[in-house]
Design a protein around this motif. Structure first.
Motif, PDB file in Angstrom:
ATOM      1  N   LEU A 130     -45.641  21.453  37.179  1.00  0.00           N
ATOM      2  CA  LEU A 130     -46.915  21.889  37.754  1.00  0.00           C
ATOM      3  C   LEU A 130     -48.094  21.193  37.092  1.00  0.00           C
ATOM      4  CD1 LEU A 130     -46.272  25.722  38.167  1.00  0.00           C
ATOM      5  CD2 LEU A 130     -46.385  23.998  39.983  1.00  0.00           C
ATOM      6  N   ARG A 131     -48.050  21.009  35.778  1.00  0.00           N
ATOM      7  CA  ARG A 131     -49.156  20.336  35.095  1.00  0.00           C
ATOM      8  C   ARG A 131     -49.334  18.924  35.636  1.00  0.00           C
ATOM      9  NH1 ARG A 131     -49.333  21.246  28.657  1.00  0.00           N
ATOM     10  NH2 ARG A 131     -51.376  20.341  29.019  1.00  0.00           N
ATOM     11  N   GLU A 132     -48.218  18.225  35.873  1.00  0.00           N
ATOM     12  CA  GLU A 132     -48.319  16.861  36.397  1.00  0.00           C
ATOM     13  C   GLU A 132     -48.816  16.860  37.839  1.00  0.00           C
ATOM     14  OE1 GLU A 132     -48.131  12.686  36.356  1.00  0.00           O
ATOM     15  OE2 GLU A 132     -48.262  14.219  34.800  1.00  0.00           O
ATOM     16  N   ALA A 133     -48.308  17.793  38.656  1.00  0.00           N
ATOM     17  CA  ALA A 133     -48.780  17.886  40.035  1.00  0.00           C
ATOM     18  C   ALA A 133     -50.270  18.205  40.077  1.00  0.00           C
ATOM     19  CB  ALA A 133     -47.986  18.943  40.800  1.00  0.00           C
ATOM     20  N   HIS A 134     -50.687  19.159  39.270  1.00  0.00           N
ATOM     21  CA  HIS A 134     -52.105  19.541  39.250  1.00  0.00           C
ATOM     22  C   HIS A 134     -52.978  18.396  38.749  1.00  0.00           C
ATOM     23  CE1 HIS A 134     -50.719  24.020  38.874  1.00  0.00           C
ATOM     24  NE2 HIS A 134     -50.566  23.539  40.099  1.00  0.00           N
ATOM     25  N   ARG A 135     -52.455  17.567  37.855  1.00  0.00           N
ATOM     26  CA  ARG A 135     -53.208  16.411  37.362  1.00  0.00           C
ATOM     27  C   ARG A 135     -53.537  15.448  38.501  1.00  0.00           C
ATOM     28  NH1 ARG A 135     -52.653  11.375  35.085  1.00  0.00           N
ATOM     29  NH2 ARG A 135     -50.428  11.230  35.564  1.00  0.00           N
ATOM     30  N   HIS A 136     -52.659  15.410  39.508  1.00  0.00           N
ATOM     31  CA  HIS A 136     -52.879  14.569  40.684  1.00  0.00           C
ATOM     32  C   HIS A 136     -53.620  15.319  41.790  1.00  0.00           C
ATOM     33  CE1 HIS A 136     -50.472  10.944  39.694  1.00  0.00           C
ATOM     34  NE2 HIS A 136     -49.792  11.786  38.933  1.00  0.00           N
ATOM     35  N   GLY A 137     -54.043  16.548  41.499  1.00  0.00           N
ATOM     36  CA  GLY A 137     -54.748  17.321  42.501  1.00  0.00           C
ATOM     37  C   GLY A 137     -53.851  17.952  43.541  1.00  0.00           C
ATOM     38  N   VAL A 138     -52.558  18.087  43.243  1.00  0.00           N
ATOM     39  CA  VAL A 138     -51.591  18.628  44.198  1.00  0.00           C
ATOM     40  C   VAL A 138     -51.245  20.064  43.822  1.00  0.00           C
ATOM     41  CG1 VAL A 138     -49.274  18.419  45.167  1.00  0.00           C
ATOM     42  CG2 VAL A 138     -50.606  16.366  44.670  1.00  0.00           C
ATOM     43  N   LEU A 139     -51.416  20.989  44.746  1.00  0.00           N
ATOM     44  CA  LEU A 139     -50.987  22.379  44.583  1.00  0.00           C
ATOM     45  C   LEU A 139     -49.690  22.585  45.359  1.00  0.00           C
ATOM     46  CD1 LEU A 139     -54.421  24.183  45.189  1.00  0.00           C
ATOM     47  CD2 LEU A 139     -53.541  23.187  43.071  1.00  0.00           C
ATOM     48  N   HIS A 140     -48.724  23.250  44.758  1.00  0.00           N
ATOM     49  CA  HIS A 140     -47.453  23.460  45.453  1.00  0.00           C
ATOM     50  C   HIS A 140     -47.564  24.555  46.505  1.00  0.00           C
ATOM     51  CE1 HIS A 140     -43.282  24.608  46.204  1.00  0.00           C
ATOM     52  NE2 HIS A 140     -42.954  23.389  45.808  1.00  0.00           N
ATOM     53  N   ARG A 141     -48.068  25.735  46.135  1.00  0.00           N
ATOM     54  CA  ARG A 141     -48.360  26.864  47.018  1.00  0.00           C
ATOM     55  C   ARG A 141     -47.143  27.611  47.555  1.00  0.00           C
ATOM     56  NH1 ARG A 141     -53.051  26.930  51.035  1.00  0.00           N
ATOM     57  NH2 ARG A 141     -51.631  25.792  52.378  1.00  0.00           N
ATOM     58  N   ASP A 142     -45.944  27.225  47.153  1.00  0.00           N
ATOM     59  CA  ASP A 142     -44.779  27.998  47.599  1.00  0.00           C
ATOM     60  C   ASP A 142     -43.690  27.966  46.535  1.00  0.00           C
ATOM     61  OD1 ASP A 142     -43.424  29.660  49.336  1.00  0.00           O
ATOM     62  OD2 ASP A 142     -42.512  28.028  50.474  1.00  0.00           O
ATOM     63  N   LEU A 143     -44.094  28.208  45.291  1.00  0.00           N
ATOM     64  CA  LEU A 143     -43.152  28.215  44.181  1.00  0.00           C
ATOM     65  C   LEU A 143     -42.326  29.496  44.230  1.00  0.00           C
ATOM     66  CD1 LEU A 143     -42.142  26.872  41.602  1.00  0.00           C
ATOM     67  CD2 LEU A 143     -43.974  28.024  40.359  1.00  0.00           C
ATOM     68  N   LYS A 144     -41.021  29.354  44.359  1.00  0.00           N
ATOM     69  CA  LYS A 144     -40.091  30.486  44.441  1.00  0.00           C
ATOM     70  C   LYS A 144     -38.701  29.959  44.116  1.00  0.00           C
ATOM     71  CE  LYS A 144     -39.558  29.775  49.449  1.00  0.00           C
ATOM     72  NZ  LYS A 144     -39.748  30.374  50.792  1.00  0.00           N
ATOM     73  N   PRO A 145     -37.737  30.831  43.823  1.00  0.00           N
ATOM     74  CA  PRO A 145     -36.401  30.367  43.428  1.00  0.00           C
ATOM     75  C   PRO A 145     -35.731  29.449  44.450  1.00  0.00           C
ATOM     76  CG  PRO A 145     -36.671  32.654  42.812  1.00  0.00           C
ATOM     77  CD  PRO A 145     -37.889  32.296  43.623  1.00  0.00           C
ATOM     78  N   ALA A 146     -35.991  29.649  45.735  1.00  0.00           N
ATOM     79  CA  ALA A 146     -35.364  28.807  46.754  1.00  0.00           C
ATOM     80  C   ALA A 146     -35.867  27.373  46.718  1.00  0.00           C
ATOM     81  CB  ALA A 146     -35.602  29.404  48.142  1.00  0.00           C
ATOM     82  N   ASN A 147     -37.008  27.130  46.065  1.00  0.00           N
ATOM     83  CA  ASN A 147     -37.567  25.781  45.984  1.00  0.00           C
ATOM     84  C   ASN A 147     -37.385  25.153  44.609  1.00  0.00           C
ATOM     85  OD1 ASN A 147     -38.367  25.761  48.641  1.00  0.00           O
ATOM     86  ND2 ASN A 147     -40.434  26.513  48.212  1.00  0.00           N
ATOM     87  N   VAL A 148     -36.501  25.741  43.815  1.00  0.00           N
ATOM     88  CA  VAL A 148     -36.167  25.188  42.503  1.00  0.00           C
ATOM     89  C   VAL A 148     -34.681  24.844  42.512  1.00  0.00           C
ATOM     90  CG1 VAL A 148     -36.008  25.643  40.024  1.00  0.00           C
ATOM     91  CG2 VAL A 148     -37.958  26.523  41.343  1.00  0.00           C
ATOM     92  N   LEU A 149     -34.368  23.574  42.287  1.00  0.00           N
ATOM     93  CA  LEU A 149     -32.988  23.111  42.275  1.00  0.00           C
ATOM     94  C   LEU A 149     -32.491  22.971  40.847  1.00  0.00           C
ATOM     95  CD1 LEU A 149     -33.183  20.364  45.052  1.00  0.00           C
ATOM     96  CD2 LEU A 149     -31.925  22.509  45.191  1.00  0.00           C
ATOM     97  N   LEU A 150     -31.236  23.339  40.636  1.00  0.00           N
ATOM     98  CA  LEU A 150     -30.561  23.150  39.351  1.00  0.00           C
ATOM     99  C   LEU A 150     -29.479  22.100  39.574  1.00  0.00           C
ATOM    100  CD1 LEU A 150     -30.207  26.922  38.368  1.00  0.00           C
ATOM    101  CD2 LEU A 150     -32.054  25.337  37.762  1.00  0.00           C
TER     102      LEU A 150
END
Length: 269
Positions: A130-150
């Motif tokens: 998130l810190r790197e995305a925000h540094r580029h001005g990008v907001l994710h807006r849908d952070l949830k377990p289904a959008n996190v891959l292991l």
């Protein structure tokens, strides 16, 4: 279309669609073969412009391509790599690295809650993403377990599906005039329509950690109205399992975004 034979579609003269991996409200993800580099990739077909007048649909497609290319500039080990952004059949397609593994949501469903040490590892990886995305001005807006891959077998944590992401000062990818995101994970300021910033993604991370540690969010209710009330005004009671990470979780779940814990402070907790 679940699978294809020898004549499977070729996107941008290069990416041969093999079979569908999944479909959501924002798009369809395919496993594909990059015939130029001879490697497997994931290709996301973005659903935009459907049902709109042609001029509006064209404008939306152009905006989606422009914003997706901005997302492609985000480089971090815990952000899915975007290889290419193309247009085919008047639709945007995003070509990404293929992650072999399962989502955090699938992990929780199959094995139950995540131990505190593993939850902390996942949280730190997502904070970095998130810190790197925000540094580029990008907001994710849908952070949830289904959008996190292991990723298997090493368990690399990868944030994916920037399908409703937004650039600062821009509009939503695949904006349709309707609410986008997942209500249980959505920050109060977004619920209230007062805007969103990096702090909104950090709220979602706090909710995600609760879900990982206990199997449910603090805002789970039987109805959408109940969820909205819980997010906006209900008592915030992190699960007992969250105790080892409680300082960070309570800081991230501060309703006032101006007082919410920042990424750097959360990393130190």
């Amino acid at each position: 279309m679940g699978s294809f034979g020898a004549e499977s579609p070729l996107i941008a003269g290069r990416y041969r669609l093999d079979f569908r991996l999944g479909r959501g409200g924002m798009g369809t993800v395919w496993r594909a073969t990059d015939e130029l580099l001879q490697r497997h990739v994931a290709v996301k077909e973005i659903h935009v412009g459907e049902g709109l007048p042609e001029s509006d649909a064209r404008s939306q497609r152009e905006r989606t391509l422009r914003e997706a290319r901005t997302v492609a500039q985000v480089r971090h080990p815990s952000v899915v790599v975007v290889h290419d952004v193309v247009e085919e059949d008047e639709r945007p397609w995003i070509v990404m690295e293929l992650i072999v593994g399962r989502t955090l949501a699938d992990r929780i469903a199959a094995e139950g809650s995540v131990p505190p040490r593993e939850a902390a590892r996942i949280g730190l990886a997502l904070l970095g993403a998130l810190r790197e995305a925000h540094r580029h001005g990008v907001l994710h807006r849908d952070l949830k377990p289904a959008n996190v891959l292991l990723e298997a077998p090493a368990g690399r944590v990868v944030l994916t599906d920037f399908g409703v992401a937004r650039m600062d000062g821009g509009t939503t990818i695949t904006e349709s005039g309707t609410f986008v995101g997942s209500p249980e994970y959505t920050a109060p300021e977004r619920m209230a329509g007062t805007g969103a910033g990096p702090e909104s993604d950090l709220w979602s991370l706090g909710v995600l950690l609760c879900a990982a540690l206990s199997g449910r969010t603090p805002f789970q209710q039987d109805s959408l109205g109940g969820v909205l009330h819980a997010v906006m005004a209900g008592d915030i009671r992190p699960p007992e399992a969250a105790r080892p990470l409680l300082p960070a979780i309570l800081g991230l779940l501060e309703r006032d975004p101006a007082r919410r814990m920042g990424a750097a402070e959360a990393e130190g907790r």
